[in-house]
Design an enzyme around this catalytic site. Structure first.
Site, mmCIF file in Angstrom:
data_model
loop_
_atom_site.group_PDB
_atom_site.id
_atom_site.type_symbol
_atom_site.label_atom_id
_atom_site.label_comp_id
_atom_site.label_asym_id
_atom_site.label_seq_id
_atom_site.Cartn_x
_atom_site.Cartn_y
_atom_site.Cartn_z
ATOM 1 N N GLU A 440 34.795 5.471 -1.994
ATOM 2 C CA GLU A 440 36.255 5.876 -2.646
ATOM 3 C C GLU A 440 36.966 4.566 -2.874
ATOM 4 O O GLU A 440 38.386 4.534 -2.677
ATOM 5 C CB GLU A 440 37.063 6.792 -1.980
ATOM 6 C CG GLU A 440 36.798 8.314 -2.123
ATOM 7 C CD GLU A 440 36.668 8.528 -3.820
ATOM 8 O OE1 GLU A 440 35.669 9.115 -4.119
ATOM 9 O OE2 GLU A 440 37.548 8.005 -4.424
HETATM 10 C C1 LIG Z 1 27.088 7.402 1.766
HETATM 11 C C2 LIG Z 1 27.581 7.052 0.203
HETATM 12 C C3 LIG Z 1 28.184 7.921 -0.501
HETATM 13 C C4 LIG Z 1 28.652 7.705 -1.783
HETATM 14 N N1 LIG Z 1 29.288 8.806 -2.515
HETATM 15 C C5 LIG Z 1 29.703 8.476 -3.998
HETATM 16 C C6 LIG Z 1 29.867 9.580 -5.031
HETATM 17 O O1 LIG Z 1 29.738 10.613 -4.508
HETATM 18 N N2 LIG Z 1 30.056 8.881 -6.293
HETATM 19 C C7 LIG Z 1 29.843 7.837 -6.697
HETATM 20 O O2 LIG Z 1 30.136 7.472 -7.656
HETATM 21 N N3 LIG Z 1 29.546 6.813 -5.577
HETATM 22 C C8 LIG Z 1 29.605 7.058 -4.324
HETATM 23 N N4 LIG Z 1 29.186 6.140 -3.489
HETATM 24 C C9 LIG Z 1 29.237 4.746 -3.787
HETATM 25 C C10 LIG Z 1 30.584 3.914 -3.434
HETATM 26 O O3 LIG Z 1 31.653 4.513 -3.841
HETATM 27 C C11 LIG Z 1 30.271 2.471 -3.571
HETATM 28 O O4 LIG Z 1 29.384 2.028 -2.588
HETATM 29 C C12 LIG Z 1 31.665 1.637 -3.253
HETATM 30 O O5 LIG Z 1 32.291 1.716 -4.307
HETATM 31 C C13 LIG Z 1 31.224 0.320 -3.357
HETATM 32 O O6 LIG Z 1 30.351 -0.254 -4.270
HETATM 33 P P1 LIG Z 1 29.050 -1.246 -4.020
HETATM 34 O O7 LIG Z 1 28.263 -0.336 -3.042
HETATM 35 O O8 LIG Z 1 28.092 -1.473 -5.463
HETATM 36 O O9 LIG Z 1 29.857 -2.394 -3.399
HETATM 37 P P2 LIG Z 1 30.264 -3.675 -4.135
HETATM 38 O O10 LIG Z 1 31.057 -3.539 -5.133
HETATM 39 O O11 LIG Z 1 28.989 -4.752 -4.563
HETATM 40 O O12 LIG Z 1 31.013 -4.658 -3.138
HETATM 41 C C14 LIG Z 1 30.435 -5.444 -1.980
HETATM 42 C C15 LIG Z 1 31.732 -5.957 -1.451
HETATM 43 O O13 LIG Z 1 32.516 -6.671 -2.276
HETATM 44 C C16 LIG Z 1 33.724 -6.438 -2.256
HETATM 45 N N5 LIG Z 1 34.341 -6.694 -3.606
HETATM 46 C C17 LIG Z 1 33.642 -6.275 -4.701
HETATM 47 N N6 LIG Z 1 34.438 -6.520 -5.755
HETATM 48 C C18 LIG Z 1 35.758 -7.073 -5.058
HETATM 49 C C19 LIG Z 1 36.789 -7.511 -5.948
HETATM 50 N N7 LIG Z 1 36.982 -7.610 -7.173
HETATM 51 N N8 LIG Z 1 37.682 -8.033 -5.047
HETATM 52 C C20 LIG Z 1 37.657 -8.105 -3.575
HETATM 53 N N9 LIG Z 1 36.422 -7.611 -3.129
HETATM 54 C C21 LIG Z 1 35.414 -7.090 -3.947
HETATM 55 C C22 LIG Z 1 33.898 -5.041 -1.823
HETATM 56 O O14 LIG Z 1 35.090 -4.647 -1.080
HETATM 57 C C23 LIG Z 1 32.433 -5.008 -0.807
HETATM 58 O O15 LIG Z 1 32.991 -5.468 0.499
HETATM 59 C C24 LIG Z 1 28.769 6.448 -2.200
HETATM 60 C C25 LIG Z 1 28.204 5.389 -1.424
HETATM 61 C C26 LIG Z 1 27.707 5.637 -0.265
HETATM 62 C C27 LIG Z 1 27.214 4.611 0.774
#
Ligand SMILES: Cc1cc2nc3c(=O)[nH]c(=O)nc-3n(C[C@H](O)[C@H](O)[C@H](O)COP(=O)(O)OP(=O)(O)OC[C@H]3O[C@@H](n4cnc5c(N)ncnc54)[C@H](O)[C@@H]3O)c2cc1C
Length: 596
Positions: A440
């Site tokens: 989220e």
């Molecule tokens: C168990 C689980 C359930 C989930 N459920 C859903 C769901 O129902 N629907 C759905 O669509 N998604 C879902 N997700 C996905 C989740 O919302 C994403 O994992 C999350 O938004 C982060 O994206 P990412 O994993 O690609 O991390 P990334 O975007 O790659 O981020 C990696 C790190 O970099 C930081 N970062 C990235 N961009 C920036 C920026 N611009 N400025 C500062 N810091 C930054 C982040 O804070 C993080 O610490 C789920 C994930 C999990 C693990």
């Protein structure tokens, strides 16, 4: 074996004394939502959580979800528990009566959600996602889509998902690739792969409704080119029963650190039939309806896990016998004193409790304003409440989930080595709590939302929704001798918040990296002040009850003592946060990327 009892006495205190829940029944449409009815509903919800959901929490963690030939099975007992949940109408508690809901305030649902998340967070994911889908469809769906699909989401026979994330696109949704091609009949063909989709596939409901972000062929690049589509697993027939299977299938499920009984799915959309929800290219706006409610709900997940962690830590500390009080044996008849005599253990327990109860009060206040924003007859009040909710949403999401994680860790610490062992139950809370800080919108992104969007919006108008009422309350309370010991620390911390706000706003105008570098510390500082405000309110209410000789004196006495602990031992963290904010971006940015 872990324990859980819904904190009904504290919930009633917060609703009656902090929020003034009686006012809800003055709002149009909420006439039946009297404090008595709300108390009855929450009593019943507490029973469901304690007796049906909580007993499945550890077994669900052990068994997890399974995936075989495209079919996902939830752990033993989940289907029966879900059937019990929907048969009693819990799914539609705060939903529109026009679609079969009970039309109770969102605040009541938020309190119930806390109990569900304490009892069994994995279970709570399924109805939680459905409610998110309901919210988006209710606000942006066409009348036809609403008539066809909403009653099923409301009665829980069908469930919902939100499909945003793709393998290369997490935080940055502007780069999603899923495509939507318009068809002559007004529908769309959706093709793409979504990952990490909670409740994407499972065996609890006869149909699953996916809300999917995708791009139309003429979409501009970035987030301005994203549209939202409803893509059911089975297309609904005219009689409302599931019809032909749509082109959407689960490719696999994730093996995760926590919430193992919640299915997290790779979802493949292959020319799947879908319908536009909201306007073309305005999908992010519609999705934000879902996400804002979901962010509040995820904050409540943190609160729920903090509560159950605290309860287990406190119970253990009263029975585990180790060492003697440094002041001499307190229980000389026993081989050792219970560990609750030790100051360090007490610090852990009080930290857990002060954060948890403070968060409950703040979450309830924000939940109350969610209802005012929707229902208050005065447009100005609606707007002010909406602004308060907007401002507080990133704080509720990030602060409460950080607290959930911290308190779960505290519970392990209080249990010593036994906390590290699966059977004891508290290590599960550490694993389950961790995800709430990530999904989220990660907590880092929440902090950027607070600093980058909410802080400067309309020349700080959103900030005034917090600053002005707190200022007004402090002016009165500082003059009150009984309250000065709570009001003065809050006033000092508030001063730091105001100073930090002005400095970040000023520096951020010249260099956005300065604001970004301060964001996480600023959100925490803001959150600590907000909890300070809540503890001031709680101390005021508890003191008044004690003075009047009303109610449970032990409960109110404890409130005052925990309030004092908060002011003395937790709120002063704002000073360190202020100093680190002042240190600016340079210490973060000067080491070259290659040197990491
Ligand atoms: C168990 C689980 C359930 C989930 N459920 C859903 C769901 O129902 N629907 C759905 O669509 N998604 C879902 N997700 C996905 C989740 O919302 C994403 O994992 C999350 O938004 C982060 O994206 P990412 O994993 O690609 O991390 P990334 O975007 O790659 O981020 C990696 C790190 O970099 C930081 N970062 C990235 N961009 C920036 C920026 N611009 N400025 C500062 N810091 C930054 C982040 O804070 C993080 O610490 C789920 C994930 C999990 C693990």
């Amino acid at each position: 074996m872990p324990i859980y009892k819904a904190p009904l006495e504290d919930v009633r205190f917060v609703l009656d004394e902090i929020v003034g829940v009686g006012q809800l029944s003055q709002l149009p449409g909420y006439e039946d939502a009297t404090p008595d009815l709300i108390a009855q509903v929450l009593d019943e919800g507490a029973k469901l959580c304690e007796e049906v959901l909580f007993p499945l929490n550890q077994s669900g963690d052990k068994e997890g979800c399974t995936f075989e030939n495209g079919v996902v099975r939830t752990p033993k007992g989940f289907k029966e528990a879900y059937d019990t949940y929907i048969a009693a109408g819990w799914q539609g508690l705060s939903c529109d009566p026009a679609y079969g809901g009970q039309g109770l305030p969102k605040l009541v649902n938020a309190m119930l959600e806390e109990f569900i998340c304490s009892a069994n967070l994995s279970f709570g994911m399924y109805p939680g996602l459905s409610l998110g889908a309901y919210n988006a469809l209710h606000k942006y769906g066409t009348e036809d889509l609403k008539a066809r699909y909403l009653p099923k989401l409301v009665d829980g026979t069908w469930s919902g998902t939100m499909c945003l994330t793709e393998p290369h696109s997490g935080t940055d949704l502007g780069i999603i690739r899923t495509k939507a091609v318009p068809q002559d009949d007004g529908s769309y063909r959706i093709t793409g792969t979504k990952i990490f989709i909670s409740a994407g596939e499972h065996d609890l409901t006869e149909n699953i409704l996916h809300l999917v972000l995708a791009r139309l062929p003429d979409a501009p690049a970035g987030t301005r080119g994203i549209s939202l589509f409803l893509v059911p697993k089975f297309l609904a027939k005219d009689d409302g029963t599931p019809g032909p299977r749509n082109g959407v299938a689960c490719g696999s499920i994730e093996h995760k650190m926590g919430i193992k009984a919640s299915s997290t799915c790779v979802m493949n959309f292959d020319d799947a039939t879908g319908w536009l929800v909201g306007e073309p290219h305005k999908g992010m706006r519609a999705m934000f309806v879902m996400m804002n409610a979901a962010r509040h709900a995820v904050g409540i997940q943190g609160l729920g896990l903090a509560e159950v962690s605290y309860q287990n830590a406190a119970a253990y500390a009263k029975e585990r016998l180790q060492g003697r009080s440094v002041k001499g044996a307190k229980f000389p008849d026993k081989p050792a004193d219970p560990i609750i005599v030790h100051p360090d253990v007490r610090k852990n327990l009080l930290t857990a409790r002060a954060y948890t109860e403070g968060s409950r009060a703040l979450g309830a206040l924000v939940g109350y304003h969610l209802d005012l924003a929707e229902r208050h007859p005065d447009a100005r009040q609606r707007q002010e409440s909406d602004e308060f909710v907007q401002l507080m949403t990133p704080i509720v999401k990030a602060l409460f989930t950080d607290i959930g994680s911290e308190v779960a860790n505290i519970a392990v610490q209080v249990h010593g080595g036994h906390g590290f062992i699966w059977e004891t139950g508290v290590e599960q809370y550490v694993r389950d709590a961790r995800i709430a800080q990530i999904y989220e919108g990660t907590n880092g992104i929440q902090a950027l939302d607070l600093v980058g969007r909410k802080m400067g919006q309309d020349m700080g108008r959103l900030l005034r929704r917090f600053f002005h009422p707190l200022q007004a309350e402090l002016e009165v309370d500082m003059e009150n001798e009984e309250l000065a010991e709570y009001a003065i620390p809050v006033a000092k911390a508030f001063g730091k918040l105001q100073q930090a706000t002005a400095i970040i706003a000023q520096k951020g105008l010249k260099d956005p990296e300065e604001a970004a570098a301060a964001a996480t510390d600023y959100l925490r500082l803001f959150g600590l002040v907000a909890l300070g405000w809540m503890w001031l309110k709680m101390a005021k209410a508890a003191g008044a009850k004690l003075a009047a000789g009303e109610g449970n004196a032990a409960f109110y006495d404890a409130k005052l003592k925990v309030a004092r602990f908060y002011m003395a031992k937790l709120l002063p963290q704002v000073n360190t946060l202020f100093i680190t904010i002042m240190a600016g971006a340079k210490p973060l940015m000067e080491l070259e990327d290659a040197a990491f």
